[in-house]
Scaffold this motif. Structure first.
Motif, mmCIF file in Angstrom:
data_model
loop_
_atom_site.group_PDB
_atom_site.id
_atom_site.type_symbol
_atom_site.label_atom_id
_atom_site.label_comp_id
_atom_site.label_asym_id
_atom_site.label_seq_id
_atom_site.Cartn_x
_atom_site.Cartn_y
_atom_site.Cartn_z
ATOM 1 N N ILE A 274 0.834 -1.147 -0.046
ATOM 2 C CA ILE A 274 0.016 0.073 0.114
ATOM 3 C C ILE A 274 0.674 1.260 -0.010
ATOM 4 N N HIS A 276 1.335 5.212 0.137
ATOM 5 C CA HIS A 276 0.888 6.518 0.790
ATOM 6 C C HIS A 276 1.751 7.684 0.219
ATOM 7 N N ASP A 420 -4.440 1.067 5.998
ATOM 8 C CA ASP A 420 -4.933 1.486 4.636
ATOM 9 C C ASP A 420 -4.920 2.921 4.621
ATOM 10 N N PRO A 477 -4.765 5.760 -0.087
ATOM 11 C CA PRO A 477 -3.512 5.593 -0.743
ATOM 12 C C PRO A 477 -3.519 6.000 -2.229
ATOM 13 N N TYR A 489 -6.210 -2.454 -5.759
ATOM 14 C CA TYR A 489 -7.079 -1.201 -4.710
ATOM 15 C C TYR A 489 -8.481 -1.231 -5.056
#
Length: 656
Positions: A274, A276, A420, A477, A489
């Motif tokens: 994930i 960010h 998440d 994300p 996703y």
């Protein structure tokens, strides 16, 4: 919070009587709200944004936030708006044996050295840098140096096994690997040489393996570490290439430039990577720190965490408020200096270092409750303003305990969010009451609701439902790493309800207080006789009423041919306690009385161990699959995966 509210009231000619009225304005005006947060928290940017967000854009694909701005994540942490005295402490690092104090001036200089050395190695924007490190200042330095040049940071705690590490970082193929030479926990030194050797040789793009001397006297044979396109070296050797004349530069990047890669729990498959972005992480953390938590320049922020967990990323962003970070590595029950050890070790650390905001897990606070540790009767906690708890729901009885044991005037913030979103959906509020068993508020700008399985909003009814977010927020994300990233996703968050973020938590909102009550993971929801409830309801009851029970695991079992789901409750007993038929019936009786007859487990049995992820969260789903006959091959993300064999044997023995 009050100052932010007053600023919005003046500018937009609104009056908000309650926090919830302010939050409703924030989610009805998300463009204006996030513009105000940018200004109020003092985001540093070389080029201003033109618009915070397009309110008409769907949540997926993720809309861009703060278009056309240019900024650097590390610069915002190293040079906060409040401009702290460069000789004051930016970081205090503590372990089981020592303390270290790092000024703002020293922090910036050490980041400069490392950043220049990475540049000299050819590391550039978009490269991945990984770390196999504990929670100490060198880990922070490496992250800041990495993000200063636009590279992407990822870290895993050195107590993680080789297979679990490679499950994660082989997917991203880092060009640099930082590592500790060894780690200490509970008074014992744990060598990492063999694990590091195995990890490095599987990374085909590696240019350097940089080893910190974290534990003096435990040298690693660097010649034994194979690096595909370079060599392994000590940290001191690595920074020798950084000349004194070279300046610390911050590459100015678009707001959604990736800064962190975190990983899903991966309890039943390979973890998802994930990614960010800079502005989403930064502005969400600054909103939570500055506004929701009221963390101020000079405050001392602590969170008991590893570098793997998203709470480490939340913790280190505290630099952007001008707060002093307290980084601790070791057991929470080990001796800490001359003042003693055991159950009072962490409270004594609060006293010694003047910690103002103390973050920990619900499990830790529950253990103190079981042991009746009245910290404020033994330790001076005058600096303490807040205790934050996450990782699992905090039982109502533990709320009562914390206010007795730590003092009546702190803010007990049970919080929820996750990897998440690298931040919080359920947050603290300094202008709202605390109700036992409830997370105080939904975060500003977060349009969080509870929906039933048909997609009906049940937020105001008090009925349980799935936690969803119905409007875009900046800490979504920016992408998932890999060729199938976009597909993964969408499947992860938008498959259940189209264009609505489905978080995977089962929750209920109290219609009277507005508080959020966590009921468990929605994929582990219990549903006997068609009644849906969460496992945490069971955990709260048994931990409140039974001192002889240390932990529990509550699973719904439905096998082929079954017409209904059977609730199975496994109990891990405290040391010295004995399981008996009498205890089984007593547990059932208390659950029936405290909850209802439909909550009573069909099976109650003893277990030797509760499986947890490497972040300490219970692995309910993998055990559920075992009990339902799936017998899935569980990945190395289960920290104590060997105990799953016990559940397989139990299931085979109780198939009737």
């Amino acid at each position: 919070m009050d100052a932010c509210q007053a600023k919005i009231e003046r500018k937009y000619n609104h009056q908000f009587v309650t926090y919830e009225e302010l939050r409703q304005w924030s989610i009805s005006n998300i463009n204006r709200f996030w513009e105000e947060v940018w200004d109020f928290t003092g985001i540093k940017a070389s080029v201003p944004f033109t618009k915070a967000v397009d309110e008409t854009a769907p949540m997926f694909p993720r809309p861009a936030f703060f278009q056309h701005a240019r900024l650097n994540f590390a610069e915002n942490l190293l040079y906060p708006k409040c401009n702290p005295n460069e000789n004051s402490f930016a970081v205090i690092e503590a372990n089981e044996n020592s303390r270290g104090y790092v000024s703002w001036r020293e922090l910036r200089e050490r980041v400069r050295e490392l950043s220049v050395a990475l540049r000299n190695l050819g590391i550039k924007e978009g490269d991945c840098v990984a770390a196999y490190v504990a929670n100490h200042c060198n880990a922070l330095l490496a992250m800041l140096a990495t993000t200063s040049i636009g590279a992407i940071w990822t870290a895993i705690s050195p107590d993680t096994g080789t297979h679990a590490v490679l499950d994660r970082i082989q997917q991203i193929q880092p060009v640099v690997l930082f590592a500790d030479n060894a780690v200490m926990y509970n008074g014992k030194v744990h060598e990492v040489h063999d694990k590091l050797k195995d990890i490095a040789q599987e990374l085909t793009q590696l240019r350097a393996c940089v080893v910190f001397e974290t534990i003096p006297g435990h040298e690693i044979d660097l010649q034994d570490i194979s690096v595909a396109h370079g060599k392994a070296c000590s940290h001191s050797e690595f920074v020798q290439s950084a000349s004194d004349e070279a300046k610390l530069e911050f590459v100015q990047l678009q707001p959604d430039h990736p800064v962190y890669i975190l990983y899903s729990s991966g309890t039943t498959g390979k973890p998802k990577c994930i990614v960010h972005g800079a502005i989403g992480t930064l502005i969400q953390h600054k909103k939570e720190h500055d506004i929701q938590c009221d963390i101020r320049p000079g405050d001392r922020l602590f969170y008991f965490t590893t570098c793997t967990w998203m709470m480490w990323h939340w913790l280190v962003s505290g630099l952007a408020t001008g707060a002093t970070l307290v980084l601790y590595d070791g057991s929470p029950f080990r001796p800490l200096g001359p003042k003693g050890s055991g159950d009072l070790a962490m409270p004594r650390l609060i006293e010694e270092l003047g910690i103002t905001h103390f973050g920990t897990s619900a499990k830790y606070l529950s253990l103190l409750e079981q042991r009746s540790v009245m910290a404020n009767q033994k330790v001076n906690l005058k600096t303490l303003k807040a205790i934050y708890s996450t990782g699992s729901p905090l039982a109502p009885s533990t709320f009562e305990f914390v206010y007795k044991a730590f003092g009546p005037d702190i803010n007990l913030g049970s919080i929820t969010g996750g990897t998440d979103i690298i931040s919080l959906f359920g947050a603290p509020s300094q202008i709202s009451p605390v109700f036992a068993g409830e997370i105080q508020v939904r975060g500003l700008g977060m349009a969080v609701e509870a929906w039933d399985f048909e997609g009906k909003d049940v937020t105001n009814s008090g009925e349980p439902g799935d936690l969803v977010c119905v409007k875009a927020f900046p800490c979504q994300p920016v992408m998932f790493f890999g060729a199938d990233g976009e597909k993964v996703y969408k499947k992860s968050y938008f498959k259940v309800f189209p264009n609505v973020w489905h978080h995977g938590d089962f929750v209920r909102f109290n219609p009277r207080t507005g508080g959020l009550i966590m009921l468990g993971r929605s994929d582990g929801v219990l549903k006997p006789a068609g009644v849906r409830f969460g496992s945490s309801e069971i955990y709260n009851v048994i931990l409140k009423h039974f001192s002889e029970i240390e932990d529990g695991l509550c699973i719904g079992r439905r096998r082929e041919g079954d017409t209904d789901e059977t609730v199975v409750l496994f109990l891990r007993l405290a040391r010295g306690a004995k399981f008996s038929g009498e205890l089984r019936e007593k547990v059932k009786s208390v659950i029936r009385k405290e909850l209802s007859a439909r909550h009573v487990p069909g099976v109650v049995d003893e277990c030797p161990e509760v499986p947890v992820t490497i972040n300490g969260k219970k692995v309910e789903v993998a055990v559920k699959q075992i009990l339902c006959g799936t017998n899935v091959k569980t990945s190395a993300s289960v920290a104590n995966a060997d105990c799953l064999d016990w559940y397989r044997r139990w299931n085979a023995d109780h198939h009737g």
